[in-house]
Motif scaffolding. Structure first.
Motif, short mmCIF file in Angstrom:
data_model
loop_
_atom_site.label_atom_id
_atom_site.label_comp_id
_atom_site.label_asym_id
_atom_site.label_seq_id
_atom_site.Cartn_x
_atom_site.Cartn_y
_atom_site.Cartn_z
N LEU A 152 74.20 8.25 -3.56
CA LEU A 152 75.72 8.77 -3.30
C LEU A 152 75.32 10.46 -3.08
O LEU A 152 76.08 10.86 -2.07
N VAL A 153 74.84 10.96 -4.16
CA VAL A 153 74.57 12.56 -3.67
C VAL A 153 73.85 12.93 -2.45
O VAL A 153 74.02 13.78 -1.51
N ASP A 154 72.90 11.82 -2.04
CA ASP A 154 71.81 12.15 -0.85
C ASP A 154 72.80 11.79 0.41
O ASP A 154 72.51 12.61 1.44
N ALA A 155 73.82 11.11 0.46
CA ALA A 155 74.87 10.76 1.41
C ALA A 155 75.63 12.19 1.71
O ALA A 155 76.18 12.12 2.77
N ALA A 156 75.63 13.37 0.86
CA ALA A 156 76.43 14.44 1.06
C ALA A 156 75.40 15.33 2.31
O ALA A 156 76.08 16.31 2.80
N HIS A 157 74.09 14.98 2.36
CA HIS A 157 73.25 15.53 3.34
C HIS A 157 73.21 16.96 2.93
O HIS A 157 73.38 17.67 4.16
N ASN A 158 73.16 17.45 1.78
CA ASN A 158 72.80 18.54 1.28
C ASN A 158 71.58 18.66 0.49
O ASN A 158 71.54 18.23 -0.72
N PRO A 159 70.45 18.95 0.96
CA PRO A 159 69.05 18.99 0.34
C PRO A 159 69.17 19.66 -1.03
O PRO A 159 68.44 19.17 -1.90
N ALA A 160 69.67 20.84 -1.06
CA ALA A 160 70.14 21.74 -2.12
C ALA A 160 70.40 20.74 -3.34
O ALA A 160 70.20 20.52 -4.59
N LEU A 161 71.80 20.05 -3.26
CA LEU A 161 72.33 19.27 -4.03
C LEU A 161 71.46 18.17 -4.40
O LEU A 161 71.42 17.90 -5.58
N SER A 162 70.83 17.29 -3.43
CA SER A 162 69.92 16.23 -3.89
C SER A 162 68.81 16.75 -4.78
O SER A 162 68.44 15.99 -5.66
#
Length: 219
Positions: A152-162
């Motif tokens: 789910l977090v990866d689906a934000a497509h923000n490497p820093a968040l992942s």
């Protein structure tokens, strides 16, 4: 375990890391300087050589030191990129919920806006796997659930968040061990996952964020 107790107990390696990082922060060694040998550090810190070796591997992974085979260990940097994560090992349940809400809720809001068809395929697969394990072995379910939330977090497509979420996942796992220790587990809690995925699929960020908050604070 009370809510004021740390979620993750500190190991001997953690304690050794704390002492080594303190020495680095205090400037005991200069950048480029060769560090004491494992036997010397073992005697200085009062811990086993194996513990020192593991701590040094962590420091090398974080980029603080460089281990040169047959030559010793050298200080590469005085700035620890993992330093901000050390506080996670002292999180209480309430603190973990607060941090998870700040990180995961906003990430899932972005995921609802940015998810791709490939993301959705992976999420549906992860949800089916965790559904089959929900009423079974707790550790197997926690592993599957973390895969779902990570996707789910990866689906934000923000490497820093992942990347941040990867570090934080150990705390989430510890939180789940507390909140899911009841038997039988309530199906309504798992059903929130299905509703959350539906909101992401329908690209409804506000509903996705609301459901995520509810899921995080479920007893």
């Amino acid at each position: 375990m009370t809510d004021s107790a740390p979620l993750i107990k500190r190991s001997l390696v953690d304690q050794a890391l704390e002492q080594l990082r303190l020495r680095i922060a205090q400037g005991v060694w200069a950048v480029g300087e060769r560090l004491p040998t494992e036997p010397e550090l073992s005697a200085e810190l009062g811990i086993s050589r194996n513990t020192v070796r593991e701590a040094m591997r962590v420091l090398a992974f974080s980029g603080l030191i460089e281990i040169r085979q047959g030559d010793g260990s050298y200080l590469r940097s005085m700035t620890d990129p993992l330093g901000a994560m050390r506080a996670l090992s002292h999180c209480t349940l309430a603190q973990a919920q607060e941090t998870r809400q700040i990180l995961e809720v906003e990430a899932i809001g972005l995921a609802a806006q940015r998810r791709t068809e490939q993301d959705l395929q992976g999420l549906h697969q992860a949800l089916r796997t965790s559904a089959a394990l929900y009423h079974g072995d707790l550790e197997a379910y926690i592993h599957a659930d973390l895969v779902f939330h990570t996707r789910l977090v990866d689906a934000a497509h923000n490497p820093a968040l992942s990347e941040l979420y990867q570090y934080f996942s150990a705390i989430i796992g510890a939180q789940l061990r507390q909140t899911l220790s009841v038997s039988p587990r309530r199906q309504a809690v798992f059903d929130l996952h299905s509703a959350l995925l539906e909101a992401v699929e329908q690209q409804d960020p506000e509903r996705a964020k609301s459901l995520c908050r509810q899921l995080i604070h479920e007893p």
